[in-house]
Scaffold this motif. Structure first.
Motif, PDB file in Angstrom:
ATOM      1  N   HIS A   1      20.089 -23.324  17.146  1.00 44.99           N
ATOM      2  CA  HIS A   1      21.031 -22.823  18.141  1.00 44.99           C
ATOM      3  C   HIS A   1      20.830 -21.347  18.477  1.00 44.99           C
ATOM      4  O   HIS A   1      21.668 -20.748  19.139  1.00 44.99           O
ATOM      5  N   GLN A   2      19.734 -20.754  18.017  1.00 46.26           N
ATOM      6  CA  GLN A   2      19.460 -19.377  18.379  1.00 46.26           C
ATOM      7  C   GLN A   2      18.839 -19.332  19.769  1.00 46.26           C
ATOM      8  O   GLN A   2      17.940 -20.114  20.091  1.00 46.26           O
ATOM      9  N   LYS A   3      19.333 -18.443  20.603  1.00 42.95           N
ATOM     10  CA  LYS A   3      18.820 -18.262  21.959  1.00 42.95           C
ATOM     11  C   LYS A   3      18.764 -19.602  22.704  1.00 42.95           C
ATOM     12  O   LYS A   3      17.730 -20.054  23.165  1.00 42.95           O
ATOM     13  N   VAL A   4      19.914 -20.285  22.758  1.00 45.61           N
ATOM     14  CA  VAL A   4      19.970 -21.593  23.390  1.00 45.61           C
ATOM     15  C   VAL A   4      19.663 -21.484  24.876  1.00 45.61           C
ATOM     16  O   VAL A   4      19.168 -22.434  25.489  1.00 45.61           O
ATOM     17  N   ASP A   5      19.949 -20.338  25.477  1.00 46.42           N
ATOM     18  CA  ASP A   5      19.742 -20.183  26.915  1.00 46.42           C
ATOM     19  C   ASP A   5      18.266 -20.136  27.289  1.00 46.42           C
ATOM     20  O   ASP A   5      17.922 -20.351  28.462  1.00 46.42           O
ATOM     21  N   ASP A   6      17.369 -19.851  26.347  1.00 43.61           N
ATOM     22  CA  ASP A   6      15.947 -19.786  26.639  1.00 43.61           C
ATOM     23  C   ASP A   6      15.376 -21.201  26.640  1.00 43.61           C
ATOM     24  O   ASP A   6      15.307 -21.851  25.588  1.00 43.61           O
ATOM     25  N   PRO A   7      14.939 -21.735  27.775  1.00 43.92           N
ATOM     26  CA  PRO A   7      14.442 -23.117  27.803  1.00 43.92           C
ATOM     27  C   PRO A   7      13.107 -23.303  27.093  1.00 43.92           C
ATOM     28  O   PRO A   7      12.729 -24.434  26.795  1.00 43.92           O
ATOM     29  N   ASP A   8      12.392 -22.206  26.828  1.00 45.61           N
ATOM     30  CA  ASP A   8      11.081 -22.326  26.193  1.00 45.61           C
ATOM     31  C   ASP A   8      11.173 -22.503  24.683  1.00 45.61           C
ATOM     32  O   ASP A   8      10.346 -23.202  24.092  1.00 45.61           O
ATOM     33  N   THR A   9      12.152 -21.875  24.051  1.00 44.35           N
ATOM     34  CA  THR A   9      12.218 -21.887  22.595  1.00 44.35           C
ATOM     35  C   THR A   9      13.286 -22.820  22.040  1.00 44.35           C
ATOM     36  O   THR A   9      13.252 -23.121  20.848  1.00 44.35           O
TER      37      THR A   9
ATOM     38  N   GLU B   1      20.054 -35.892  26.147  1.00 38.90           N
ATOM     39  CA  GLU B   1      20.377 -35.867  27.574  1.00 38.90           C
ATOM     40  C   GLU B   1      19.541 -34.827  28.316  1.00 38.90           C
ATOM     41  O   GLU B   1      19.098 -35.062  29.444  1.00 38.90           O
ATOM     42  N   GLU B   2      19.312 -33.696  27.673  1.00 41.95           N
ATOM     43  CA  GLU B   2      18.517 -32.651  28.311  1.00 41.95           C
ATOM     44  C   GLU B   2      17.073 -33.102  28.515  1.00 41.95           C
ATOM     45  O   GLU B   2      16.469 -32.855  29.566  1.00 41.95           O
TER      46      GLU B   2
ATOM     47  N   LEU C   1       2.305 -27.276  29.896  1.00 38.77           N
ATOM     48  CA  LEU C   1       3.694 -27.711  30.057  1.00 38.77           C
ATOM     49  C   LEU C   1       4.165 -28.282  28.724  1.00 38.77           C
ATOM     50  O   LEU C   1       3.546 -29.207  28.180  1.00 38.77           O
ATOM     51  N   PHE C   2       5.255 -27.776  28.174  1.00 43.87           N
ATOM     52  CA  PHE C   2       5.683 -28.157  26.821  1.00 43.87           C
ATOM     53  C   PHE C   2       7.205 -28.188  26.734  1.00 43.87           C
ATOM     54  O   PHE C   2       7.916 -27.574  27.542  1.00 43.87           O
ATOM     55  N   VAL C   3       7.684 -28.898  25.711  1.00 42.96           N
ATOM     56  CA  VAL C   3       9.112 -28.983  25.390  1.00 42.96           C
ATOM     57  C   VAL C   3       9.221 -29.160  23.881  1.00 42.96           C
ATOM     58  O   VAL C   3       8.513 -29.995  23.291  1.00 42.96           O
ATOM     59  N   PHE C   4      10.088 -28.389  23.233  1.00 46.06           N
ATOM     60  CA  PHE C   4      10.364 -28.558  21.808  1.00 46.06           C
ATOM     61  C   PHE C   4      11.419 -29.651  21.641  1.00 46.06           C
ATOM     62  O   PHE C   4      12.411 -29.703  22.372  1.00 46.06           O
ATOM     63  N   TRP C   5      11.201 -30.498  20.623  1.00 50.61           N
ATOM     64  CA  TRP C   5      12.037 -31.687  20.483  1.00 50.61           C
ATOM     65  C   TRP C   5      12.028 -32.157  19.031  1.00 50.61           C
ATOM     66  O   TRP C   5      11.082 -31.878  18.287  1.00 50.61           O
ATOM     67  N   SER C   6      13.080 -32.841  18.614  1.00 50.51           N
ATOM     68  CA  SER C   6      13.163 -33.431  17.284  1.00 50.51           C
ATOM     69  C   SER C   6      13.769 -34.821  17.416  1.00 50.51           C
ATOM     70  O   SER C   6      14.963 -34.959  17.684  1.00 50.51           O
TER      71      SER C   6
ATOM     72  N   SER D   1      13.244 -35.236  36.218  1.00 43.06           N
ATOM     73  CA  SER D   1      13.004 -34.264  37.288  1.00 43.06           C
ATOM     74  C   SER D   1      11.513 -34.001  37.470  1.00 43.06           C
ATOM     75  O   SER D   1      11.013 -33.914  38.607  1.00 43.06           O
ATOM     76  N   GLU D   2      10.765 -33.893  36.371  1.00 45.07           N
ATOM     77  CA  GLU D   2       9.323 -33.669  36.473  1.00 45.07           C
ATOM     78  C   GLU D   2       8.620 -34.869  37.121  1.00 45.07           C
ATOM     79  O   GLU D   2       7.736 -34.701  37.979  1.00 45.07           O
ATOM     80  N   ALA D   3       9.005 -36.072  36.717  1.00 44.44           N
ATOM     81  CA  ALA D   3       8.351 -37.258  37.269  1.00 44.44           C
ATOM     82  C   ALA D   3       8.700 -37.452  38.745  1.00 44.44           C
ATOM     83  O   ALA D   3       7.836 -37.830  39.547  1.00 44.44           O
ATOM     84  N   GLU D   4       9.948 -37.221  39.113  1.00 40.11           N
ATOM     85  CA  GLU D   4      10.338 -37.370  40.519  1.00 40.11           C
ATOM     86  C   GLU D   4       9.619 -36.360  41.406  1.00 40.11           C
ATOM     87  O   GLU D   4       9.252 -36.667  42.552  1.00 40.11           O
ATOM     88  N   GLU D   5       9.403 -35.156  40.893  1.00 43.65           N
ATOM     89  CA  GLU D   5       8.671 -34.156  41.663  1.00 43.65           C
ATOM     90  C   GLU D   5       7.240 -34.609  41.920  1.00 43.65           C
ATOM     91  O   GLU D   5       6.685 -34.403  43.007  1.00 43.65           O
ATOM     92  N   ILE D   6       6.618 -35.255  40.917  1.00 45.28           N
ATOM     93  CA  ILE D   6       5.255 -35.756  41.097  1.00 45.28           C
ATOM     94  C   ILE D   6       5.226 -36.859  42.154  1.00 45.28           C
ATOM     95  O   ILE D   6       4.334 -36.904  43.018  1.00 45.28           O
TER      96      ILE D   6
END
Length: 584
Positions: free
Chosen positions: A250-258, A264-265, A222-227, A272-277
């Motif tokens: 901003h390339q391929k913004v619709d792809d949540p993986d890249t 806010e996102e 499980l991963f997320v790209f961030w700066s 959402s991940e923590a509430e699901e747990i």
């Protein structure tokens, strides 16, 4: 209230104040007598400190203790003779012994002394297991955290958190990832999940982010790209320049993986991940400890989830917390170990963040100098600056270093591989010459230059990144990072020789051989290795105005025709002088 009553109240207040001062003094004396350091990260221990600590532990816990081996660090020199395959096999064989220390079982009815004693004993057993690995001549164990109080902070964060966020550097995510920590989180609670927060993702090209996303998906990570720096700049209304560019963000913004998540996102995704747990744990109800913990953390009407942040020092945990909170709540510095205690920050009624101090986990995969270049160990405390700078020179292409610093590094010799990275001494001395760094002795100040180069490497001024395992060199997306090979240089020299008039094809390799011999002779002369009797070859002079001289016959002198090293003496016998010939 009478005068006597007022006087009695004042005396009572003064007496209470004096009692508090006395208690604080006694408590301070207690900590000084116990030699207790207040949450100071300890990764290196000298031989004397190790012996003292070893004797104290033997007195406190009278159990069979193996004698400490002070020569364990010398095994690194012997392990360098092993091949990479042999080292990997040995590391895989002992990978199960390289674990994060576990907290012993406890309950609310235990006293403080009993809990402290159990934790110290468990930590001592863990230290001894790693000491056995350090004595193995085939393994090199990197520095790791040796302070129990720092590990206690990690235990508290793991127990409180529903979702564990492991912050890693995007330029080498696997270097900062600790798989055993993820396993330990699942041991505490089977419903806990670990999310890999790939920080500084804006330093990666978009194509490299795609490859890392594919690698994480294939390994079910499980991963997320961030700066964090880009998010903080967006909150302050600033624009980033230099290495912190977001041209591919901003390339391929619709792809949540890249895509690189915004503030806010990321908050919404973590919640959402923590509430699901928390919901899954409540529905199952199989773990009484986890259920009671969740109930104590939850509110009356809504689910309350806790997200814990862990990772190596200087990977951006505190910067990420400040960016998510929206203001500076934790200290940030480039020196590892700024955060001393875990901090709990309430974002909303449904989400709470928990920041853990940075820990150096034990590993086999890197050396001390790799950890210094990565910012895990303090740069200002390094002693072997050339070896740390060599790590930078091996990872950053030669032309990139020259373009960033506006310098010209020495080129490899004709007999050396033309694609070799620059040497640390070449980079340091060229940098000192361009910046005017001179020590008090009059020599180049290499220590100051090394610190600046390492900080530029850490902060992104010198761009670099690692590719996922199994990626071939053709897929590396780094163009023109290597110079021409030696075969290409020889081919170009041969073509020049063939095109030049007056040269035959039989002497094509002669110039290269002459260059090699000239460089070797100059090296011998510079280092005092040449023989005093060795004759220095002088270029042939072309002086046509000088009259030709008659050659004298010196063939009688000692010579050597067969070049076997033995002198040969030629003796010529003159005919006997019989006097004038008389006529008959």
């Amino acid at each position: 209230m009478g005068k006597n009553e007022k006087t009695g109240l004042g005396r009572a207040l003064v007496k209470h104040h004096n009692q508090m001062i006395q208690q604080s003094k006694e408590k301070g004396n207690y900590y000084r007598n116990q030699n207790k350091k207040v949450l100071e990260s300890v990764t290196d221990i000298s031989d004397i400190d190790a012996i003292i600590q070893h004797n104290e532990e033997a007195q406190a816990y009278p159990v069979p203790i193996e004698p400490i081996n002070l020569d364990a660090g010398s095994s690194s020199g012997r392990s360098e003779m092993m091949t990479a395959e042999e080292r990997k096999e040995e590391e895989a064989l002992h990978a199960s012994s390289l674990r994060v220390p576990r907290r012993p079982p406890w309950n609310a009815g235990m006293s403080v002394e009993e809990l402290d004693d159990n934790e110290r004993q468990a930590f001592l057993v863990w230290r001894r297991s790693l000491a056995r690995l350090e004595e193995n001549e085939k393994l090199v164990l990197t520095p790791f955290e040796k302070n129990l109080d720092i590990w206690r902070q990690l235990w508290r964060v793991l127990e409180r958190s529903d979702l564990l966020v492991m912050v890693v550097d995007a330029r080498d995510p696997l270097f900062y990832r600790c798989p055993d920590l993820e396993a330990y989180a699942r041991e505490i609670d089977a419903f806990k999940r670990t999310l890999l927060l790939v920080n500084k993702a804006d330093l990666l090209p978009f194509s490299v982010r795609e490859k890392w996303a594919k690698y994480f998906r294939d390994h079910e990570i499980l991963f997320v790209f961030w700066s964090a720096k880009a998010a903080s700049a967006a909150l302050e209304g600033k624009t980033l320049s230099g290495p912190w560019r977001t041209q591919d963000t901003h390339q391929k913004v619709d792809d949540p993986d890249t895509k690189i998540y915004g503030r806010e996102e990321l908050l919404a995704h973590l919640q959402s991940e923590a509430e699901e747990i928390v919901k899954m744990r409540r529905k199952s109800g199989c773990s009484s400890t986890a259920t009671s913990n969740a109930q104590s953390l939850s509110g009356n009407s809504a689910l309350k989830s806790v997200v814990g942040f862990v990772g190596y020092p200087n990977v951006g945990k505190s910067s990420t917390i400040n960016a998510l909170v929206g203001q500076k709540r934790t200290g940030v510095t480039s020196t590892p170990g700024k955060t001393k205690h875990f901090q709990t920050l309430i974002i909303s009624d449904e989400l709470t963040l928990c920041d853990c101090p940075g820990l150096v986990f034990p590993s086999f995969s890197s050396s001390r100098y790799d950890m210094i270049a990565s910012g895990v160990l303090p740069i200002d405390r390094m002693t072997e600056h050339r070896k740390a700078v060599q790590v930078v020179a091996n990872q950053v292409p030669r032309h990139v270093i020259e373009n960033v610093y506006k310098i010209n590094l020495p080129k490899p010799k004709p007999y050396e591989p033309q694609s070799r990275p620059p040497l640390a001494i070449e980079l340091l001395r060229t940098y000192c010459a361009s910046r005017g760094y001179v020590a008090s002795s009059g020599l180049p100040d290499e220590t100051r230059a090394a610190r600046q180069i390492l900080k530029d490497f850490l902060h992104g001024k010198l761009p670099h990144y690692q590719m996922p395992p199994g990626m071939s060199c053709e897929e590396n997306d780094i163009e023109d990072t290597q110079g021409p090979s030696l075969s290409e240089i020889q081919e170009s020299d041969e073509s020049d020789i063939e095109d030049s008039p007056g040269n035959d094809g039989d002497i094509e390799s002669a110039p290269v051989l002459e260059h090699v011999l000239d460089h070797l002779n100059s090296f011998d002369l510079a280092n005092g290795l040449a023989s005093k009797k060795a004759a220095v070859k002088k270029p042939a002079s072309h002086k046509h105005h000088k009259k030709p001289q008659k050659k004298k016959d010196r063939s009688w002198r000692v010579g050597n025709d067969d070049d076997d090293g033995m002198p040969v003496l030629r003796v010529f016998q003159k005919p006997a002088n019989t006097g004038p010939v008389k006529g008959g």
